[in-house]
Design an enzyme around this catalytic site. Structure first.
Site, PDB file in Angstrom:
ATOM      1  N   ARG A 181       0.843  -1.201   0.000  1.00  0.00           N
ATOM      2  CA  ARG A 181       0.000   0.000   0.000  1.00  0.00           C
ATOM      3  C   ARG A 181       0.873   1.243   0.000  1.00  0.00           C
ATOM      4  O   ARG A 181       1.830   1.331   0.757  1.00  0.00           O
ATOM      5  CB  ARG A 181      -0.900   0.017   1.243  1.00  0.00           C
ATOM      6  CG  ARG A 181      -1.795  -1.203   1.277  1.00  0.00           C
ATOM      7  CD  ARG A 181      -2.802  -1.149   2.400  1.00  0.00           C
ATOM      8  NE  ARG A 181      -3.582  -2.386   2.388  1.00  0.00           N
ATOM      9  CZ  ARG A 181      -4.659  -2.592   3.133  1.00  0.00           C
ATOM     10  NH1 ARG A 181      -5.060  -1.651   3.972  1.00  0.00           N
ATOM     11  NH2 ARG A 181      -5.314  -3.726   3.056  1.00  0.00           N
TER      12      ARG A 181
ATOM     13  N   ARG B 154       0.328  -5.382  12.740  1.00  0.00           N
ATOM     14  CA  ARG B 154      -0.492  -4.871  13.843  1.00  0.00           C
ATOM     15  C   ARG B 154      -0.605  -5.906  14.957  1.00  0.00           C
ATOM     16  O   ARG B 154      -0.661  -5.564  16.138  1.00  0.00           O
ATOM     17  CB  ARG B 154      -1.890  -4.476  13.344  1.00  0.00           C
ATOM     18  CG  ARG B 154      -1.823  -3.361  12.304  1.00  0.00           C
ATOM     19  CD  ARG B 154      -2.433  -2.084  12.770  1.00  0.00           C
ATOM     20  NE  ARG B 154      -2.211  -1.016  11.799  1.00  0.00           N
ATOM     21  CZ  ARG B 154      -3.186  -0.317  11.223  1.00  0.00           C
ATOM     22  NH1 ARG B 154      -4.455  -0.585  11.517  1.00  0.00           N
ATOM     23  NH2 ARG B 154      -2.898   0.627  10.358  1.00  0.00           N
TER      24      ARG B 154
ATOM     25  N   SER C 220     -10.972  -6.236   9.928  1.00  0.00           N
ATOM     26  CA  SER C 220     -12.156  -5.660   9.326  1.00  0.00           C
ATOM     27  C   SER C 220     -12.911  -6.779   8.622  1.00  0.00           C
ATOM     28  O   SER C 220     -12.283  -7.591   7.941  1.00  0.00           O
ATOM     29  CB  SER C 220     -11.692  -4.625   8.306  1.00  0.00           C
ATOM     30  OG  SER C 220     -12.709  -3.752   7.975  1.00  0.00           O
TER      31      SER C 220
ATOM     32  N   ARG D  92       1.841   1.568  10.453  1.00  0.00           N
ATOM     33  CA  ARG D  92       1.466   1.868   9.075  1.00  0.00           C
ATOM     34  C   ARG D  92       2.700   1.691   8.195  1.00  0.00           C
ATOM     35  O   ARG D  92       3.671   2.450   8.277  1.00  0.00           O
ATOM     36  CB  ARG D  92       0.947   3.296   8.938  1.00  0.00           C
ATOM     37  CG  ARG D  92       0.310   3.549   7.574  1.00  0.00           C
ATOM     38  CD  ARG D  92      -0.276   4.956   7.507  1.00  0.00           C
ATOM     39  NE  ARG D  92      -1.169   5.193   8.619  1.00  0.00           N
ATOM     40  CZ  ARG D  92      -2.412   4.758   8.690  1.00  0.00           C
ATOM     41  NH1 ARG D  92      -2.917   4.092   7.674  1.00  0.00           N
ATOM     42  NH2 ARG D  92      -3.155   4.999   9.749  1.00  0.00           N
TER      43      ARG D  92
ATOM     44  N   GLU E  48      -6.982  -0.486  14.970  1.00  0.00           N
ATOM     45  CA  GLU E  48      -7.674  -1.468  14.153  1.00  0.00           C
ATOM     46  C   GLU E  48      -6.762  -2.621  13.797  1.00  0.00           C
ATOM     47  O   GLU E  48      -5.653  -2.415  13.286  1.00  0.00           O
ATOM     48  CB  GLU E  48      -8.185  -0.811  12.871  1.00  0.00           C
ATOM     49  CG  GLU E  48      -8.962  -1.769  11.989  1.00  0.00           C
ATOM     50  CD  GLU E  48      -9.299  -1.178  10.631  1.00  0.00           C
ATOM     51  OE1 GLU E  48      -9.512   0.040  10.555  1.00  0.00           O
ATOM     52  OE2 GLU E  48      -9.321  -1.942   9.637  1.00  0.00           O
TER      53      GLU E  48
END
Lengths: 521, 381
Positions: free
Chosen positions: A342, A484, A432, A357, A429
């Site tokens: 990403r 994460r 998801s 990130r 987070e």
């Protein structure tokens, strides 16, 4: 080390797409999606959004794979593929659609879509009328005729043909434009999804509570430095910021997490997959991402129409592109391991530190293809699996029913899991779970043929009498996003002496390692 | 011009200074251009060659070692593609639609195989004293060049990222070599031995011919790579150590293979000496390369700027200070060797260990890394 989970393989009964079995590409999606609450939905899709203030760039899908300048000098894009959008349903439910668009803060222009659709219908009628007339003329010319009569017919035929060619060209342009505008319309919204911006998300479940520390808590970066687990500095030289090397026990952690997640989900009946990480950009678009938008999350390959995937959702969704599946084969449940890439363009703010990130990471993703009537149920199943996994590791987390302000274009309903990260002193987070209903399947062209209620041989033959194919529903959910999880494990299970305890379920997958010992410096 | 001068004398000096300065600027510019041109040309000069390396083209490569012999089959041998189809292990067709040719999905037990091979290779090499690493797969193109690859050449193997100076790695050799870029290492820290897991991406542009079928030649694959930074006098020894590790690994899996000392015609620019391992692949009815061990001496380190400071022979405090009197830094030697290139290993395992009933037996060392799986059973169709 993976326990032998799902062995024996799944035989997939895929039927090749029979041409023109379903004349109408615009099939009604089932009743599920009719009732819509008034919801808001900004124009974005961001599978891993952690912070409320960060605007993602996974906007509604565009179709810009090739740009053409129009006569007026405006640049328009010629869609390279078509989504099987149900225009008739949109027209018949336009108030509900309009409300959804407004409430999801979409910039889709419904009025324009409806206008274009009407034009399309009348133009199509006109084209059919001309074709019919041309056929009549052609038939008339079959018999024996006077030369003058024949000549008149030839002229008529020619003029009809020219008119037809012009109209057919207009029809093509109109269809393209209609596609372009209609593809911006976001998916419908689950009636129970909370309205509003991200803060309006509703707590579904809370597991555990923040651990009480009797000593000063270190964040994962400090722990990583002291335990010689990462190197961000060298990676910055070699690759750029937000890249990293994992070293020593962190390598065991990553491999352990991947192996554990694959084993745990496989044994729940999901077929394990390892996927390509380079895909055609059209597949990225069909999944609802925007590879070439401004602030895109997507890396593109130079000199090619290919991109790097940001999630295995893309190659897994694509695995059944342009197919008709048989009803008995549903649901198809996959657990896929891939690296994800990403750009994180546009990600500003403080939530960018260390592993939180990064540009490249490993992820184990669950993906389901199912019948429309089953997708709510599988959504519950997926979030249930996630909660089981994180609970078993001893994490403290909360599950949120995300508000419409946080739903990307493909998403009908989304549950996020946020885990407590003591080093960051907040929740972050880690996963998801989204139900995309038929949004992706209408673009990827994935349908299934419902088994006929009449079991007689005559009705089970293809063609006349067999049930028309319907679009499947697709769902995706994160089983394990490794960086994460590493943040969570290091920060939550750090000890006063600087060591980190490995949660029990991971130990068999890490060669029996119980604890990362403090380094002797 | 520092002292007190007559105005006319000063003026004459000013003129002379100015003319000297102009001449200097022009010459300095020439020097920069010349340096660039010199670099450009000199960088084309390949590394030196080990005196024992065989001369000539690839067929002149010399057999160093042969382990095992081709298995005798009492039934018709299937190639890995057919086995993969029957056992529902791969999908090349769907990948062709989604990504393009030479891409694939691994499914079911093939996923266990890939994970098992990676975990096993990392464990086996770690326990031999190598530091495990997981590396970036996107790197700056300059790092690719410094390792001796040519990112933007014609028929390049390297994928570039649009709108950036970054590329995808074709091997973990690149990010691992780069980890100590522009550094001076201390002698006691050598050798530095790493075992790195990464995905690798190769365009395979210009790869024609029959050796492209199925998993044999693909655009994306997983690989566990060994990398050593050492003192120059030690690199031959570590080259032997690396090929020894490879041979141990492949022997333990029960593979039949030969180790070759590659002839000069097959050596890339960075390579001083290269040993290749070719394993027997019954489905292809020939040997196929599964691994490569190269000694690059100081070719890469001179480009990556990796040096070490030899410990002084005089142990007095004065001489261990940097600066005057300390030993000048030397370039390290670098070596790289494949511990496990997953797709080719999968080809070997499927084709060599297939049974008459269509099943495939898993070699014993891999079983603990595959949840105890002993055999991939034939699918019940």
């Amino acid at each position: 080390m993976i326990s032998s989970g799902y062995l024996g393989g799944t035989t997939l009964h895929t039927l090749t797409l029979a041409p023109s079995l379903c004349r109408s590409a615009f099939l009604r999606s089932p009743l599920k999606t009719l009732t819509l609450a008034l919801v808001t939905n900004p124009h974005r899709h961001h599978p891993m959004l952690p912070m409320p203030s960060i605007l993602r760039a996974f906007s509604s899908p565009a179709v810009p794979t090739a740009s053409l300048a129009t006569q007026e000098g405006k640049v328009t894009s010629k869609p390279q593929w078509k989504a099987a959008i149900d225009f008739k349903w949109i027209r018949d439910n336009k108030d509900v659609v309009a409300a959804n668009i407004k409430n999801r803060n979409s910039s889709a222009d419904l009025e324009l879509v409806l206008e274009l659709y009407e034009k399309f219908l009348s133009l199509q009628k006109e084209v059919e009328r001309l074709r019919a007339e041309r056929n009549i003329v052609a038939n008339k010319m079959k018999g024996k005729l006077e030369p003058s009569v024949r000549q008149a017919l030839v002229e008529e035929g020619k003029s009809l043909k020219e008119g037809l060619v012009a109209l057919e060209e207009d029809l093509v342009h109109l269809t393209d434009k209609l596609q372009q505008e209609a593809q911006c319309i976001p998916n419908t919204t689950h009636p129970d999804a909370p309205l509003g911006s991200e803060e309006n998300s509703v707590l579904r479940r809370m597991v555990g509570s923040p651990r009480e520390f009797s000593f000063a808590v270190k964040d994962h970066l400090q722990l990583g430095k002291e335990l010689d687990l990462f190197d961000f500095d060298a990676a910055s030289e070699v690759s750029g910021s937000k890249f990293y090397y994992l070293k020593n026990e962190a390598v065991l952690l990553e491999m352990g997490l991947i192996n554990w997640a694959l084993a745990e989900v496989s044994k729940r009946g999901f077929t394990p997959l390892i996927t390509p990480e380079i895909v055609r950009s059209s597949v990225v678009e069909k999944c609802g991402f925007q590879p070439r938008g401004q602030n895109t999350q997507v890396y593109s390959i130079e000199g090619s129409d290919q991109c790097l995937i940001g999630t295995a959702e893309i190659p897994v969704g694509g695995i059944h592109m342009d197919s008709i599946l048989s009803e008995p084969s549903l649901p198809l449940k996959y657990v896929a391991y891939s690296h994800c890439f990403r750009t994180e363009a546009g990600a500003a703010g403080t939530a960018t530190r260390g592993l939180y990130r990064v540009h490249q990471f490993s992820k184990v993703e669950m993906f389901v293809f199912c019948r429309p009537e089953d997708s709510d149920r599988y959504h519950e199943e997926l979030i249930g699996i996630e909660e089981d996994l994180f609970t078993s590791l001893g994490l403290h987390f909360k599950t949120l029913d995300m508000a419409t302000g946080d739903l990307g274009a493909p998403t009908y309903r989304k549950f996020d899991v946020e885990a407590w990260m003591p080093g960051l002193d907040r929740y972050g987070e880690i996963s998801s779970a989204s139900n995309c209903t038929d949004y992706q399947s209408r673009r990827l062209g994935i349908r299934y043929r419902p088994s006929p209620s009449d079991p007689s041989p005559a009705s089970s033959k293809k063609g006349k009498g067999s049930t028309p194919a319907q679009f499947v529903h697709t769902l995706n959910a994160t089983a394990c996003a490794v960086p994460r999880m590493i943040v969570c494990l290091l920060e939550n299970f750090q000890q006063e002496d600087g060591s980190v305890v490995i949660p029990e379920p991971l130990r068999p997958f890490m060669g029996g390692l119980h604890v990362i010992p403090p380094t002797s410096n | 011009m520092k002292g007190k001068l007559e105005p006319s004398v000063r003026q004459a000096l000013v003129e002379e200074g100015k003319s000297l300065k102009e001449g200097l600027v022009a010459l300095e510019e020439d020097l920069v251009h010349l340096t660039d041109k010199l670099q450009q040309e000199a960088q084309c000069i390949p590394n030196t060659t080990h005196p024992d390396a065989p001369l000539g083209s690839e067929e002149n490569s010399v057999l160093r070692r042969m382990v095992g012999s081709p298995r005798e089959f009492s039934f018709a041998v299937k190639d890995h593609l057919q086995l993969g189809k029957e056992l529902d292990l791969f999908d090349f067709d769907a990948a062709s639609e989604v990504s393009g040719s030479k891409f694939y999905y691994l499914k079911n037990e093939a996923v266990l195989l890939e994970m098992g091979l990676i975990n096993w290779a990392l464990a086996e090499v770690s326990k031999r004293g190598f530091t495990p690493l997981i590396t970036p797969e996107i790197v700056r193109s300059s790092v690719v060049e410094k390792c001796g690859f040519q990112p933007r050449g014609q028929n390049t193997q390297v994928y570039s990222i649009e709108g950036s100076d970054q590329c995808l790695i074709g091997t973990a050799e690149i990010p691992v070599g780069g980890i100590h870029m522009d550094s001076i290492l201390s002698e006691p820290s050598l050798p530095l031995k790493y075992v790195a897991y990464s995905h690798c991406f190769r365009t395979e542009a210009g790869a024609a011919g029959t050796a492209t079928r199925g998993l044999y030649r693909v655009h994306q694959f997983s690989k566990v790579e060994m990398f050593v930074f050492c003192r120059p006098e030690d690199s031959d020894r570590y080259h032997e150590e690396l090929i020894g590790i490879e041979e141990d690994l492949f022997t333990s899996l029960g593979l039949h293979f030969k180790t070759l000392d590659m002839a000069t015609g097959d050596l890339g620019a960075p390579t001083y000496r290269k040993f290749d391992v070719e394993a027997w692949m019954p489905g292809l009815d020939r040997y196929g390369e599964i691994s490569s061990a190269s000694n690059c001496t100081d070719y890469q380190s001179r480009r990556l700027g990796i040096r070490y400071r030899p410990s002084p022979s005089d142990p007095s405090p004065a001489s261990s200070k940097k600066g005057k009197g300390s030993t000048p830094a030397q370039f390290v030697h670098t070596l790289n060797a494949t511990a496990c290139a997953v797709p080719r290993m999968i080809v070997c395992l499927l084709e060599n260990f297939q049974q008459e009933d269509g099943s495939v037996v898993i070699p014993e060392p891999l079983r603990p890394f595959m949840g105890g799986l002993h055999v991939i059973p034939p699918t019940s169709n």
